[in-house]
Design an enzyme around this catalytic site. Structure first.
Site: not given
Ligand code: S3P
Length: 429
Positions: A20-21, A120, A165, A167, A313
């Site tokens: 997914k990422s 969120r 994180s 993200q 996750d």
């Molecule tokens: C992700 C980072 C994670 C993860 C999310 C996907 C990403 O979140 O939990 O499902 O693709 O960068 P955080 O960066 O908030 O920990």
């Protein structure tokens, strides 16, 4: 709705859907690159489809032919103002990463999502983006989406992120594409590094030194071919299912085992799990392997510190696995679980308790015990509430096939967010 009952054995071979990422990033970076990016193995889950939808609304042509996605990039300055609000659906990754990109455009955007997404925390990206001179506000002034982002010239910064994180890190690095110098981020522990790896493959200079990474704004990015490996976060459900279900042997093919994602494999090993790696290779700049998982006699462990971001996750299904391990398992330093698609500490412990497990929810994790010393208690079926959280639905499907009686998952369709086809593959085993 899905109803599950005990299975006495799981056997077979499966391939899990694309990561997914990596799928999100391939669309985003492809849109910002010159030329066409082709993506093979793209995850057609609802979250990544939200990312496609957002970029189409900004004028990017994205097509699918013969299981390959074609992103016709328009360069770093080729996005157009969307006539509509961008809808990120349930996807935190879409929202936080795209915000970094939008901050540096020369047009305004409104970005929103579903009820879960709009509750969120977005302050974690509003703070560093504002330090970069971005004009980003929370419409309801509650630190959440909907967000209004009025693109403008950005200042390079160094950001000391209070959370590990990917993200947040990726948001700042993507804004850094448009900044007036080198932008760097230091995180308290290393989170997944797909942004750094993929930006490099698109031609950007990104330095990684320990927990700090730095981007030099590139003149342009170049379209690439991306092979998306199978998502270890999706494989996790079958890894745990294979370990805890008796008489099981499952071969999971083509799983991404990037170190910043593979914490679950280390934990399984520490708990006595029998997993072997076959055909270890590198594909598209990411390490990949086939994983052979066999039923195992597990024991408790402590999961804490720097490993947490590498399995964040997977913690719901790891908590389930701990119920099948002799002795005590402690999971701590995972406060971030409370701000995922649901409050995963609250909801995992509530559902495990409903199934008869011995679990205590703590502020930042769980304490999970076998009820009697050296004896693993059996779980019993229950009606599971999953708050439309895909990973909770899949965790409790794995629980349901290892419990006495019937387990009913009401919002089971939410698995489509990251794993369309999950229930079919489970059934096939
Ligand atoms: C992700 C980072 C994670 C993860 C999310 C996907 C990403 O979140 O939990 O499902 O693709 O960068 P955080 O960066 O908030 O920990």
């Amino acid at each position: 709705m899905k109803s599950l009952t005990r299975k006495n054995s799981l056997r077979g071979t499966l391939t899990v859907p694309g990561d997914k990422s990596i799928s999100h990033r391939a669309i985003m970076f492809g849109a910002l690159a010159e030329g066409t990016t082709t993506i093979h193995g793209f995850l057609k889950g609802a979250d990544c489809l939200s990312t496609i939808d957002c970029f189409r609304k900004m004028g990017i042509t994205i097509e699918e032919k013969d299981e390959t996605i074609y992103v016709h990039g328009k360069g770093l300055h080729g996005l157009q103002e969307s006539k509509e609000i961008l809808n990120a659906g349930n996807s935190g990754t879409t929202t936080r990463l795209i915000s970094g990109i939008l901050a540096g455009q020369d047009f305004p955007t409104v970005l929103s999502g579903d009820a879960s997404l709009n509750s969120r925390p977005m302050k974690r990206i509003i703070t560093p983006l504002s330090m970069m001179n971005a004009d980003i506000t929370s419409c309801k002034d509650n630190g959440c989406a909907p967000l209004v982002i009025k693109g403008r010239p950005l200042k390079a910064i160094h950001y000391d992120s209070p959370v590990a994180s990917a993200q947040v890190k990726s948001c700042v690095l993507l804004a850094g594409l448009y900044a007036d110098g080198e932008t760097s981020v230091t995180e308290p522990a290393l989170s997944r590094d797909h942004t750094e790896r993929m930006l490099r493959s698109f031609g950007a200079t990104v330095r990684s030194e320990g927990r700090t990474c730095t981007i030099i704004p590139p003149k342009n990015l170049h379209g690439q071919h991306i092979e998306v490996p199978g998502d270890i976060s999706s494989a996790a459900f079958f890894i745990v299912a294979g370990l805890i279900t008796p008489d099981s042997e499952i071969l999971i093919k083509n799983v991404g085992i990037n170190d910043t994602r593979a914490g679950i494999l280390k934990v399984c090993e520490a708990m006595g799990g029998d997993i072997s790696y076959e055909n270890v290779r590198e594909e598209g700049g990411e390490p990949v392997a086939d994983l052979l998982v066999r039923s195992s006699s597990l024991h408790g462990t402590v999961i804490e510190g720097d490993i947490i971001p590498t399995l964040i996750d997977e913690l719901p299904v790891i908590a389930l696995m701990a119920c099948f391990a002799k002795g005590e398992t402690i999971i701590r330093d995972a406060h971030e679980l409370r701000v995922k698609e649901s409050d995963r500490i609250e909801i995992v412990s509530r559902n495990l308790l409903a199934m008869g497990a011995d679990v205590i929810a703590t502020d930042d994790g769980f304490i999970i015990n076998s009820r009697q010393k050296d004896e693993v208690p059996a779980l019993h079926g229950a009606s599971i509430e999953c708050a439309m959280d895909h990973r909770i639905a899949m965790t409790f499907a794995v629980a349901g096939i290892n419990a006495d009686g019937e387990t009913v998952i009401t919002d089971s369709d939410c698995v489509d967010v990251s794993y369309p086809g999950f229930f079919g593959q489970l059934e096939a085993l």
